[in-house]
Write a protein that holds these residues in place. Structure first.
Motif, PDB file in Angstrom:
ATOM      1  N   LYS A   1      35.392  26.074  29.220  1.00  0.00           N
ATOM      2  CA  LYS A   1      36.517  25.201  29.550  1.00  0.00           C
ATOM      3  C   LYS A   1      37.721  26.008  30.039  1.00  0.00           C
ATOM      4  N   ASP A   2      37.678  27.323  29.839  1.00  0.00           N
ATOM      5  CA  ASP A   2      38.786  28.175  30.253  1.00  0.00           C
ATOM      6  C   ASP A   2      38.822  28.349  31.765  1.00  0.00           C
ATOM      7  N   GLU A   3      40.017  28.609  32.276  1.00  0.00           N
ATOM      8  CA  GLU A   3      40.157  28.894  33.700  1.00  0.00           C
ATOM      9  C   GLU A   3      39.751  30.348  33.946  1.00  0.00           C
ATOM     10  N   LEU A   4      39.006  30.567  35.002  1.00  0.00           N
ATOM     11  CA  LEU A   4      38.534  31.907  35.342  1.00  0.00           C
ATOM     12  C   LEU A   4      39.151  32.386  36.653  1.00  0.00           C
ATOM     13  N   GLY A   5      39.253  33.694  36.793  1.00  0.00           N
ATOM     14  CA  GLY A   5      39.693  34.301  38.040  1.00  0.00           C
ATOM     15  C   GLY A   5      38.676  35.340  38.477  1.00  0.00           C
ATOM     16  N   VAL A   6      38.768  35.817  39.701  1.00  0.00           N
ATOM     17  CA  VAL A   6      37.834  36.831  40.195  1.00  0.00           C
ATOM     18  C   VAL A   6      38.549  37.767  41.156  1.00  0.00           C
ATOM     19  N   VAL A   7      38.285  39.061  41.007  1.00  0.00           N
ATOM     20  CA  VAL A   7      38.796  40.089  41.918  1.00  0.00           C
ATOM     21  C   VAL A   7      37.642  41.045  42.209  1.00  0.00           C
ATOM     22  N   ALA A   8      37.904  42.039  43.071  1.00  0.00           N
ATOM     23  CA  ALA A   8      36.886  43.052  43.360  1.00  0.00           C
ATOM     24  C   ALA A   8      36.671  43.934  42.137  1.00  0.00           C
ATOM     25  N   TYR A   9      35.598  44.702  42.134  1.00  0.00           N
ATOM     26  CA  TYR A   9      35.396  45.695  41.094  1.00  0.00           C
ATOM     27  C   TYR A   9      36.528  46.721  41.164  1.00  0.00           C
ATOM     28  N   PRO A  10      36.811  47.420  40.067  1.00  0.00           N
ATOM     29  CA  PRO A  10      37.864  48.445  40.109  1.00  0.00           C
ATOM     30  C   PRO A  10      37.564  49.519  41.161  1.00  0.00           C
ATOM     31  N   GLY A  11      38.614  50.274  41.521  1.00  0.00           N
ATOM     32  CA  GLY A  11      38.464  51.329  42.510  1.00  0.00           C
ATOM     33  C   GLY A  11      38.654  50.815  43.926  1.00  0.00           C
ATOM     34  N   ASP A  12      38.377  51.673  44.889  1.00  0.00           N
ATOM     35  CA  ASP A  12      38.552  51.348  46.299  1.00  0.00           C
ATOM     36  C   ASP A  12      37.616  50.213  46.707  1.00  0.00           C
ATOM     37  N   PRO A  13      38.156  49.064  47.138  1.00  0.00           N
ATOM     38  CA  PRO A  13      37.293  47.920  47.487  1.00  0.00           C
ATOM     39  C   PRO A  13      36.441  48.158  48.724  1.00  0.00           C
ATOM     40  N   SER A  14      36.749  49.192  49.509  1.00  0.00           N
ATOM     41  CA  SER A  14      35.920  49.458  50.689  1.00  0.00           C
ATOM     42  C   SER A  14      34.539  49.977  50.300  1.00  0.00           C
ATOM     43  N   ALA A  15      34.343  50.276  49.016  1.00  0.00           N
ATOM     44  CA  ALA A  15      33.007  50.665  48.537  1.00  0.00           C
ATOM     45  C   ALA A  15      32.084  49.458  48.446  1.00  0.00           C
TER      46      ALA A  15
ATOM     47  N   LEU B   1      30.882  32.664  40.278  1.00  0.00           N
ATOM     48  CA  LEU B   1      32.032  32.069  39.597  1.00  0.00           C
ATOM     49  C   LEU B   1      31.839  30.579  39.301  1.00  0.00           C
ATOM     50  N   PRO B   2      31.377  29.755  40.266  1.00  0.00           N
ATOM     51  CA  PRO B   2      31.198  28.333  39.954  1.00  0.00           C
ATOM     52  C   PRO B   2      30.205  28.082  38.828  1.00  0.00           C
ATOM     53  N   GLU B   3      29.116  28.861  38.785  1.00  0.00           N
ATOM     54  CA  GLU B   3      28.136  28.689  37.711  1.00  0.00           C
ATOM     55  C   GLU B   3      28.719  29.137  36.370  1.00  0.00           C
ATOM     56  N   LEU B   4      29.482  30.218  36.376  1.00  0.00           N
ATOM     57  CA  LEU B   4      30.136  30.662  35.151  1.00  0.00           C
ATOM     58  C   LEU B   4      31.102  29.607  34.633  1.00  0.00           C
ATOM     59  N   LYS B   5      31.821  28.980  35.550  1.00  0.00           N
ATOM     60  CA  LYS B   5      32.829  27.981  35.164  1.00  0.00           C
ATOM     61  C   LYS B   5      32.195  26.809  34.422  1.00  0.00           C
ATOM     62  N   LYS B   6      30.953  26.504  34.751  1.00  0.00           N
ATOM     63  CA  LYS B   6      30.273  25.393  34.080  1.00  0.00           C
ATOM     64  C   LYS B   6      30.054  25.667  32.591  1.00  0.00           C
ATOM     65  N   ALA B   7      30.112  26.960  32.210  1.00  0.00           N
ATOM     66  CA  ALA B   7      29.804  27.339  30.828  1.00  0.00           C
ATOM     67  C   ALA B   7      31.045  27.531  29.967  1.00  0.00           C
TER      68      ALA B   7
ATOM     69  N   ASP C   1      35.043  21.923  45.100  1.00  0.00           N
ATOM     70  CA  ASP C   1      35.020  22.559  43.787  1.00  0.00           C
ATOM     71  C   ASP C   1      36.026  23.707  43.751  1.00  0.00           C
ATOM     72  N   PRO C   2      37.011  23.670  42.823  1.00  0.00           N
ATOM     73  CA  PRO C   2      38.045  24.716  42.766  1.00  0.00           C
ATOM     74  C   PRO C   2      37.471  26.120  42.573  1.00  0.00           C
ATOM     75  N   ALA C   3      36.455  26.245  41.723  1.00  0.00           N
ATOM     76  CA  ALA C   3      35.871  27.564  41.480  1.00  0.00           C
ATOM     77  C   ALA C   3      35.207  28.102  42.740  1.00  0.00           C
ATOM     78  N   MET C   4      34.520  27.218  43.470  1.00  0.00           N
ATOM     79  CA  MET C   4      33.894  27.639  44.712  1.00  0.00           C
ATOM     80  C   MET C   4      34.944  27.998  45.749  1.00  0.00           C
ATOM     81  N   LYS C   5      36.004  27.228  45.811  1.00  0.00           N
ATOM     82  CA  LYS C   5      37.087  27.535  46.741  1.00  0.00           C
ATOM     83  C   LYS C   5      37.660  28.928  46.468  1.00  0.00           C
ATOM     84  N   LEU C   6      37.847  29.247  45.180  1.00  0.00           N
ATOM     85  CA  LEU C   6      38.384  30.548  44.814  1.00  0.00           C
ATOM     86  C   LEU C   6      37.400  31.653  45.184  1.00  0.00           C
TER      87      LEU C   6
END
Length: 450
Positions: free
Chosen positions: A311-325, A303-309, A385-390
């Protein structure tokens, strides 16, 4: 931090003038394929693990260390090793590093020529291969004696370094799969954000709606992404590998390809040409930052490296489906050469790099989230770094939902990853049906692990 697979961005060529390994290894490259590593190990000066490795507790010791990374990682690693020397004045280091490209060619040459480094960095693409050839020292007895302390590591994280019952490497950092999305785009159009735990069907429906409202495809097509395929398989009670065999069938691959053919037909993804761009490993070409899709399937710690590319704000979650996978994945490992003359000291250095609080502060998150949870907490508190914190917050949240780690990939994993891209693109471009491409892919996979 960096994905395993693929190391941190902005990696550069190594300082050749600092390379201290013998140059005869370069000559051996011409005949390396004819030399078996076990035979070389048998001729190594120190032989097997049963022989004593250190003659006296305070005798001068010089350890060679080899890793990939850019200049920033090199500086951090050198500082951490210098800290070890300040605490153990009898131990010094020969340090060599280079960019990821060509790193494993060089490591293969060094091990084949008998010039293997005492300590080297490795990832899950190659750990099984090196362990099966007896290049890596089995760290199990050190773990059991707590000379290599794993008590502060997530259990699934250190277990992801076990190959055929032997601990072949210790995680130098942790990451997991992450769905990164363009938060600015969604907020602009008053659209909901994706959430951890949403099903694949719901995610594709969500992406289809994003496409209609924003005129930007809702998601990249991850049918060529082994990470997404692997998580999806585990959600079907399958796996990428099972023992010495594949953990999936041609029917599984067909269903995966059909899932994404349906998503493309509904307009949830871009066209094949744009999907092809997103299949590149270059972080700057991910569709979520080039504006060609609202989401990308990546490693959460990217995420932090993506943010460098963007100006938009980015978010991150697990892949779809059961996160225990998902699981606590080793971003990379530290391993010790089985033929090292100073095994005990080398293992102590590994223990220091992973568990020492001061070393942890120096290394930070360059190789992923610190493996030691106590060290991770202190490092996380210092991150600005906000992106790293997230990224850290999301992975910490997911840690409570992680399932057991799968086995380390088999030899041939890199080939399988590359062939999945080719097979998926055959379907994306309409050159083959999902079932035909899946059948061909499975046969190539069988050959790759044979």
């Amino acid at each position: 931090m960096h994905p395993a697979t693929p190391p941190m961005a902005d990696e550069r060529a190594a300082h050749d003038h600092r390379t201290l390994f013998s140059r005869r290894g370069l000559i051996s490259r011409l005949v390396a394929t004819a030399i078996t590593i076990p035979l070389v190990l048998g001729a190594a000066a120190c032989g097997g693990e049963d022989e004593p490795s250190d003659s006296a507790p305070n005798a001068p010791v010089e350890l060679s260390v080899f890793w990939w990374g850019g200049e920033a990682r090199a500086k951090l690693t050198e500082d951490a090793l210098a800290l070890y020397t300040s605490k153990h004045p009898n131990v010094t280091f020969k340090k060599t590093w280079q960019a990821n490209q060509g790193y494993f060619d060089k490591l293969a040459t060094l091990t084949a020529s008998g010039d293997a480094p005492d300590i080297f960095q490795i990832d899950d693409n190659f750990l099984t291969e090196y362990a099966s050839r007896n290049v890596t020292l089995d760290l199990t007895s050190y773990k059991d004696d707590k000379k290599l302390d794993v008590t502060k590591l997530p259990e699934s994280l250190w277990q992801y370094g076990v190959v055929d019952g032997k601990l072949a490497g210790i995680a130098g950092g942790e990451n997991t799969q992450g769905l990164v999305y363009n938060k600015t785009l969604l907020q602009k159009h008053n659209l909901p954000e994706p959430t951890t735990g949403m099903s694949w069907a719901d995610f594709i429906t969500w992406a289809e709606n994003v496409s209609k409202v924003t005129k930007v495809p809702g998601t990249m097509d991850p049918s060529a992404d082994y990470k997404a395929f692997w998580v999806w398989l585990r959600q079907q009670n399958k796996d990428l590998y099972k023992g010495k065999e594949l953990g999936f069938t041609a029917d599984d691959v067909t269903k995966w390809f059909e899932l994404w053919k349906g998503a493309r037909d509904r307009g949830a993804t871009p066209t094949a040409d744009v999907i092809h761009e997103g299949n590149a490993t270059d972080i700057t070409k991910q569709l979520v930052v080039t504006g060609k899709a609202a989401t990308s399937f990546v490693w959460a710690n990217q995420l932090p490296e993506l943010k460098k590319a963007t100006k938009d704000e980015l978010g991150v979650v697990a892949y779809p489906g059961d996160p225990s996978a998902q699981w606590a994945r080793a971003a990379l490992y530290y391993s010790v050469f089985r033929g090292s003359e100073h095994k005990d000291v080398a293992v102590d250095v590994l223990n220091f790099l992973v568990n020492d609080p001061e070393a942890g502060k120096i290394l930070g998150t360059d190789r992923g989230l610190p493996s030691n949870l106590d060290v991770r907490k202190s490092v996380s508190e210092a991150v600005t770094d906000p992106a790293m914190k997230l990224s850290i917050a999301v992975e910490t949240e997911l840690a409570a939902k992680f399932g057991p780690s799968p086995q380390v990939p088999l030899k041939g994993h890199s080939k399988i990853r590359a062939e999945l891209i080719k097979a998926a693109e055959e379907v994306q471009y309409g050159r083959q049906t999902p079932s035909a491409s899946a059948a061909a892919f499975l046969e190539i996979c069988k050959s790759a692990i044979a």
